[in-house]
Design an enzyme around this catalytic site. Structure first.
Site, PDB file in Angstrom:
ATOM      1  N   LYS A 195       0.773  -1.179  -0.073  1.00  0.00           N
ATOM      2  CA  LYS A 195       0.007   0.012  -0.095  1.00  0.00           C
ATOM      3  C   LYS A 195       0.788   1.107   0.143  1.00  0.00           C
ATOM      4  CE  LYS A 195      -3.607   2.306   2.547  1.00  0.00           C
ATOM      5  NZ  LYS A 195      -4.570   2.531   3.634  1.00  0.00           N
ATOM      6  N   LYS A 248      -2.113  -1.381  -3.825  1.00  0.00           N
ATOM      7  CA  LYS A 248      -2.928  -0.261  -3.795  1.00  0.00           C
ATOM      8  C   LYS A 248      -2.299   1.023  -3.881  1.00  0.00           C
ATOM      9  CE  LYS A 248      -5.872   2.010  -0.405  1.00  0.00           C
ATOM     10  NZ  LYS A 248      -6.290   2.017   0.964  1.00  0.00           N
TER      11      LYS A 248
HETATM   12  C1  PBG Z   1      -7.357   3.193   5.738  1.00  0.00           C
HETATM   13  C2  PBG Z   1      -7.645   3.201   4.040  1.00  0.00           C
HETATM   14  C3  PBG Z   1      -7.635   4.088   3.269  1.00  0.00           C
HETATM   15  C4  PBG Z   1      -8.020   3.774   2.091  1.00  0.00           C
HETATM   16  C5  PBG Z   1      -8.493   2.359   2.357  1.00  0.00           C
HETATM   17  N1  PBG Z   1      -8.089   1.976   3.811  1.00  0.00           N
HETATM   18  C6  PBG Z   1      -7.013   5.599   3.440  1.00  0.00           C
HETATM   19  C7  PBG Z   1      -5.751   5.903   3.792  1.00  0.00           C
HETATM   20  O1  PBG Z   1      -4.816   5.110   3.912  1.00  0.00           O
HETATM   21  O2  PBG Z   1      -5.374   6.934   3.712  1.00  0.00           O
HETATM   22  C8  PBG Z   1      -8.070   4.357   0.754  1.00  0.00           C
HETATM   23  C9  PBG Z   1      -9.372   3.890  -0.091  1.00  0.00           C
HETATM   24  C10 PBG Z   1      -9.379   4.793  -1.393  1.00  0.00           C
HETATM   25  O3  PBG Z   1      -8.907   5.807  -1.498  1.00  0.00           O
HETATM   26  O4  PBG Z   1     -10.515   4.592  -2.109  1.00  0.00           O
HETATM   27  N2  PBG Z   1      -6.052   3.347   6.172  1.00  0.00           N
END
Ligand code: PBG
Length: 324
Positions: A195, A248
């Site tokens: 991520k 992601k």
């Molecule tokens: C929580 C999380 C996030 C997303 C999914 N889980 C935001 C982040 O990490 O700031 C993003 C999902 C999206 O942008 O559609 N940590």
């Protein structure tokens, strides 16, 4: 043997010919639809930053997931909002949190629909970070314990898959052990393994009220310029017990999906994130893109790169387009 013997266009002459030689097909079976659960009753409130998405109270969500199940979409991914935030994000593991209530309601109404839950503290902490803070730093190991409590609360409520998105080191192993100790050996873990610290989460943070109150997430989410770290992250999470892993965002990280697909045998998911989704819609609204064509081209590209599973706010649109 080049031209005129070889004519690549022969295989593109008709829709049927193109269908025959096509390599990549997006189907409804590949899709996961993300949804937002908020505390309260009788709420179905449009989310301004995320087109066609809503905040649902637990009592309203099962009616909506019935539609998802009827479309044939195999799974939903739930994000929760708390009533109150605190430094540790304690509502994250409350037995009666909005998410826990929603899980119970959905599994009762649509037992066959898979419920995946996002496991992360950022929507629950008053500082908006994904872990707890000690001496102005995110305390990795203390955060893992809290994330495990959160995953357990979701498993007790009936979640089929828990999906940690916090990027703390070692949390998959801690969560796996906690689940097994309580007998949840069949609850699967979808790790947000690779991520990245991305600018494309902006609309989501408005929807989940989860923007960090200070600083950013670069101390735990990955640097967009680092590709090889993704392999290490995925490898570690598989060793710790992840059943499925995620890359992601998706679109700007197709190379990571491709590499991961070549390296690992377990299912790979890709998250077509909020900013990617809204970029497409903003361009379509402005008349620059054909909305449906751009949606399917996007999902096809993510699948072609090697994703087995695509988490996308476009899931319902995609089914409509596939059926048309
Ligand atoms: C929580 C999380 C996030 C997303 C999914 N889980 C935001 C982040 O990490 O700031 C993003 C999902 C999206 O942008 O559609 N940590």
């Amino acid at each position: 043997m080049g031209f005129p013997n070889t004519r690549m266009r022969r295989l593109r002459t008709t829709p049927t010919m193109r269908r025959l030689v096509r390599e990549t097909t997006v189907t409804v079976d590949d899709l996961v639809y993300p949804m937002f659960v908020c505390p309260g009753e009788n709420i179905k409130q449009p989310i301004p930053s995320l087109r066609d998405c809503f905040h649902f109270s637990p009592d309203r969500i099962a009616a909506e997931t019935a539609e998802i199940a009827a479309l044939g979409i195999p799974a939903v991914l739930l994000f929760g909002l708390p009533k109150t935030k605190d430094a540790r994000g304690s509502e994250a593991w409350a037995a009666d949190s909005a998410v826990a209530q929603a899980i119970r309601a959905i599994k009762k109404a649509n037992p066959e629909l898979l419920v995946i839950t996002d496991v992360c503290l950022c929507a629950y902490t008053d500082h908006g970070h994904c872990g707890v803070i000690r001496n102005n730093r995110i305390d990795n190991d203390a955060s893992c314990g809290l994330l495990a409590q959160m995953a357990l609360a979701h498993a007790r409520a009936g979640a089929d898959i828990v999906a940690p998105s916090d990027m703390m080191d070692g949390r998959i192993g801690v969560i796996r052990r906690a689940l097994d100790e309580e007998g949840f050996t069949e609850t699967a873990i979808l790790s947000y393994a690779a991520k990245y610290a991305s600018a494309f989460y902006g609309p989501f943070r408005d929807a989940a009220h989860s923007a960090p109150g200070f600083g950013d997430r670069k101390g735990y989410q990955m640097d967009p310029a680092a590709a090889r770290q993704a392999i290490c992250e995925i490898e570690l999470d598989i060793e710790e017990g992840a059943d499925l892993v995620m890359v992601k965002p998706a679109l700007h990280y197709l190379d990571i999906i491709l590499t991961a697909r070549a390296r690992f045998e377990i299912p790979i998911a890709a998250y077509h994130v909020s900013g990617e989704y809204m970029m497409l819609h903003a361009a379509a609204d402005a008349g620059y893109l054909d909305r449906d064509a751009a949606t399917m081209e996007t999902l096809t590209a993510i699948k072609r790169a090697g994703a087995d599973i695509i988490l996308t706010y476009s899931a319902k649109d995609a089914v409509r387009i596939l059926r048309s």
